[in-house]
Design an enzyme around this catalytic site. Sequence first.
Site, PDB file in Angstrom:
ATOM      1  N   CYS A   3       0.859  -1.181   0.000  1.00 35.43           N
ATOM      2  CA  CYS A   3       0.000   0.000   0.000  1.00 35.43           C
ATOM      3  C   CYS A   3       0.894   1.230   0.000  1.00 35.43           C
ATOM      4  CB  CYS A   3      -0.986  -0.016   1.173  1.00 35.43           C
ATOM      5  SG  CYS A   3      -0.271   0.246   2.811  1.00 35.43           S
ATOM      6  N   ARG A   9      -3.373  -0.765   5.276  1.00 28.39           N
ATOM      7  CA  ARG A   9      -3.881  -1.848   4.424  1.00 28.39           C
ATOM      8  C   ARG A   9      -2.913  -3.005   4.250  1.00 28.39           C
ATOM      9  NH1 ARG A   9      -5.195   1.783  -0.582  1.00 28.39           N
ATOM     10  NH2 ARG A   9      -3.346   2.789   0.249  1.00 28.39           N
ATOM     11  N   ASP A 120      -8.124   3.159   1.266  1.00 30.90           N
ATOM     12  CA  ASP A 120      -7.295   3.580   2.389  1.00 30.90           C
ATOM     13  C   ASP A 120      -8.197   4.089   3.518  1.00 30.90           C
ATOM     14  OD1 ASP A 120      -5.380   4.526   4.109  1.00 30.90           O
ATOM     15  OD2 ASP A 120      -4.325   5.705   2.598  1.00 30.90           O
TER      16      ASP A 120
END
Length: 151
Positions: A3, A9, A120
């Site tokens: 990420c 994440r 996100d």
Amino acid sequence: MVCMGNICRSPTAHGVMQCKLEQAGLHKQIAVDSAGTHAYHVGEPPDARSQHHAVRRGYDLSAQRARQFSAVGFAAFDVVLVMDDANERAVRQLAGPAHNQQVMRLAAFALHHQTQEVPDPYYGGDQGFEYVLDLVEDACDGLLKQLIAYV
């Protein structure tokens, strides 16, 4: 698992997939790791909110530390799973033609969720972190199903 900052994440996906591999007895055959496309949080543990929500579902992210993804990752791993379009562009720039086939989106493995990205949750509330876990669990289940076919 990649990420942007490697604090929400990708460590969540790393923890979920590691747990699923252990439950399937494949943790010694298949390695999982995570990194970020940016060096914003290198050396830091996952976001406290990510850890809080993960531990409520039985995933321990506390030993992980953020690091930045580099081209070395293509030699170390067969597949580089990204969370969204921006991550994919950044990783593909490092990949070049020789490693482009290794880059995939984690969300593409989801069995029940219809999305192209793992969003996100950083600037949102609890609901965003729970949704990320729902999506990541689903995608990791789909990924594990495919891995089992090859192992």
